[in-house]
Design a protein around this motif. Structure first.
Motif, short mmCIF file in Angstrom:
data_model
loop_
_atom_site.label_atom_id
_atom_site.label_comp_id
_atom_site.label_asym_id
_atom_site.label_seq_id
_atom_site.Cartn_x
_atom_site.Cartn_y
_atom_site.Cartn_z
N MET A 1 0.72 -1.30 0.02
CA MET A 1 0.08 0.04 0.07
C MET A 1 0.68 1.27 -0.13
N VAL A 2 2.04 1.31 0.82
CA VAL A 2 2.75 2.25 0.54
C VAL A 2 3.37 2.53 -0.66
N HIS A 5 0.94 4.05 -2.93
CA HIS A 5 0.90 5.54 -2.52
C HIS A 5 1.87 6.43 -3.07
N ASP A 6 3.01 5.94 -2.78
CA ASP A 6 4.24 7.13 -3.12
C ASP A 6 5.17 6.26 -3.96
N ALA A 64 3.32 8.74 4.34
CA ALA A 64 2.07 7.65 3.83
C ALA A 64 1.50 6.92 4.78
N ILE A 68 -2.60 7.04 4.58
CA ILE A 68 -3.40 5.75 4.35
C ILE A 68 -4.04 5.37 5.47
#
Length: 292
Positions: A1-2, A5-6, A64, A68
């Motif tokens: 997920m990190v 996101h980035d 992040a 999130i």
């Protein structure tokens, strides 16, 4: 997920097709800094990563995590949470107690009062968004919950402070019970520091925005650990959410919402109510536990 996101954490090639660091390297160094509190240049021999890259990885990682996971692991308590908090307070003998207040941060950051002035916790009370809590102690009615606090906090009815020089058995019993119940928040901070040594280090190196992200990320990760240790089948994750931003209308008239905000603002800071609540709790604790 990190990574999603980035893109910074996604492994890439440079212009001469040299493969860069992969995400596990960057996240490993970040977690070691958060957990062990080691310096950024300490990672060079361990993971083969430069100091500047380590610092940037940590800053991006904590940001992040906050973006999130805040809605799930750093949300405001709902009615079920409030009920659980009040039950814990009742077990300590303090009716309608929401918890203990002791703002803390990295060494070199703000003290309790500075943080209090910028905290959203009590603005929620003033804006009338907090769940209603109505109760009666010793024949007197109150309409807001309260937090146990030490002597540095202001004389607000949302704080119940100890008595520095108690006189008589009633005050001695109250001071002992209040200080005993307040140890919960100290234990919570101790657990957080045990899990994430970075919060014990000096704060002067980091920017203010990064400090906030570090503290929030550590709390979020701590809540993830607690959730993982519990029986997730008994946890309700169906949290209410607000979709989109409602349209705002500007009014220069004295609305009922404004009057309510002013009244709540004055109530939160009413010293007379603060003193009366403390006196009522002294009597309540003495009648319940002290004279037995």
């Amino acid at each position: 997920m990190v990574e999603a996101h980035d893109p910074y954490f996604v492994q890439k090639q440079d212009v001469i097709e040299v493969i860069g660091l992969f995400s596990l390297q960057k996240m490993t160094t970040t977690m070691r800094m958060l957990i062990y509190g080691v310096a950024a240049d300490f990672m060079d021999d361990y993971v083969r990563i430069g100091e500047n890259t380590v610092i940037e990885s940590l800053e991006r990682f904590v940001k992040a995590v906050v973006v999130i996971f805040s809605d799930v692991y750093l949300r405001m308590p709902h009615n079920n949470d409030i009920a659980k908090l009040l039950a814990v307070g009742k077990n300590h003998g303090f009716l309608e107690m929401l918890g203990s207040s002791d703002f803390f941060g990295l060494p070199g950051s703000h003290n309790d009062i500075n943080v209090l002035e910028h905290s959203f916790v009590f603005s929620v009370f003033a804006e009338g968004h907090a769940p209603p809590i109505n109760y009666s102690i010793n024949g007197h009615d109150y309409k807001m919950g309260y937090y146990l606090a030490d002597g540095i906090y202001p004389q607000w009815p949302t704080f119940v402070k100890t008595i520095s020089c108690p006189q008589g058995n009633k005050q001695l019993h109250f001071a002992k019970a209040q200080e005993s119940a307040r140890k919960d928040v100290e234990r919570a901070f101790g657990v957080l520091q045990a899990h994430f040594a970075i919060v014990q280090g000096h704060a002067h190196f980091w920017k203010c925005e990064t400090l906030k992200d570090i503290m929030k990320a550590c709390i979020i990760l701590h809540n993830m650990i607690i959730e993982n240790k519990q029986n997730v089948n008994n946890i309700d994750f169906n949290y209410d959410a607000i979709d989109g931003s409602p349209p705002l209308s500007v009014s220069h008239k004295c609305t009922s919402e404004l009057y309510e905000f002013i009244q709540n603002h004055h109530y939160i800071r009413d010293r007379q109510t603060h003193s009366k609540l403390q006196e009522d709790l002294i009597e309540h604790l003495w009648h319940q536990y002290g004279d037995s």
